[in-house]
Design an enzyme around this catalytic site. Sequence first.
Site, short mmCIF file in Angstrom:
data_model
loop_
_atom_site.label_atom_id
_atom_site.label_comp_id
_atom_site.label_asym_id
_atom_site.label_seq_id
_atom_site.Cartn_x
_atom_site.Cartn_y
_atom_site.Cartn_z
N SER A 126 -13.05 -26.76 -16.22
CA SER A 126 -11.78 -27.34 -16.69
C SER A 126 -11.24 -26.61 -17.93
CB SER A 126 -11.93 -28.84 -16.97
OG SER A 126 -12.27 -29.54 -15.79
N ASN B 285 -11.01 -18.22 -10.43
CA ASN B 285 -11.62 -18.56 -9.14
C ASN B 285 -10.65 -19.48 -8.40
OD1 ASN B 285 -13.21 -19.29 -6.98
ND2 ASN B 285 -14.63 -20.54 -8.18
N GLY C 87 -13.68 -29.21 -12.10
CA GLY C 87 -12.68 -29.93 -11.32
C GLY C 87 -12.55 -31.40 -11.66
N GLU D 221 -20.74 -25.08 -6.31
CA GLU D 221 -20.26 -25.59 -5.02
C GLU D 221 -20.98 -24.91 -3.87
OE1 GLU D 221 -15.92 -26.59 -6.98
OE2 GLU D 221 -16.15 -24.81 -5.73
N LYS E 80 -10.86 -20.53 -5.39
CA LYS E 80 -11.55 -21.38 -4.42
C LYS E 80 -10.81 -21.33 -3.07
CE LYS E 80 -13.52 -24.01 -8.19
NZ LYS E 80 -14.04 -25.30 -8.67
N GLU F 122 -21.38 -23.00 -16.22
CA GLU F 122 -20.45 -23.99 -15.71
C GLU F 122 -21.17 -25.33 -15.55
OE1 GLU F 122 -16.79 -22.29 -13.44
OE2 GLU F 122 -18.46 -22.52 -12.07
N HIS G 298 -22.21 -20.07 -7.44
CA HIS G 298 -21.37 -21.15 -7.93
C HIS G 298 -21.96 -22.49 -7.49
CE1 HIS G 298 -17.87 -23.75 -8.50
NE2 HIS G 298 -17.38 -22.81 -9.30
#
Length: 256
Positions: A214, A9, A174, A98, A11, A168, A96
Amino acid sequence: MRKQVIAGNWKMNGTIASGSILIEAFTSFLGDKDLDCEIVVCPPFTALERAVSLTKNTQVSVGAQNMDYHDAGAFTGEVSPLMLMEIGVSYVIIGHSERREYYGETDAMVNEKIKSAFFHSLQPIVCVGESLEQREANETISFIHGQLKRALQDIPADQVEKLIIAYEPIWAIGTGKTATADQAEEVCKSIREYIAELYTPNVADLVRIQYGGSVKANNAREILSEPNIDGALVGGASLIVDEFNEIIMAAQDVSK
């Protein structure tokens, strides 16, 4: 045996030019290796068409990072499944954290996107995961089960068994923090057991469950060796050629 899926991904990173360099490096490294795992790259929307062109007749597939569930209409700034199909995208990331946190995406929206993806023959990668506060309050399992129950509402078993679910933990995305292999396995196992409750053990056994958060070359092998983890959704490391290649080869090694 479930086939491992390694998805990168990207992003909101990279341009058409820089993304092309990455893809050419990945495909050159993989060459004609006989892989037992699936490889997916998910560039920004602007780079998708070039990515599809560059990965034609290679072992790399292309996914989008998001999509609207409507086919068309007055939805300014959105991209529909028909648009993705037209340029040859095969996968799409849905839900996701985010998207949920910054853009208000709900489980109900995730549900509609899953239905739309399957209707248009796109492979959904559906993300679930808990916050640090939820983990510290011992709410991880109940929270993720709730996400799954709402996301899978009215999704038939023959589609669920084709799902890729990405666990996740939000606190590991991140941040440089990673769930231990045992922590990741515990949650992925609970996801599989809950799908068995909602559907059947056979359906649950077919669902592929990735870990994301990560993931790097130095921890991929240990994580991917767990029995209920069938791949990784990779963030920053998928933008580094050597890192991503090593993660791919770790998946290949545990698939043998």
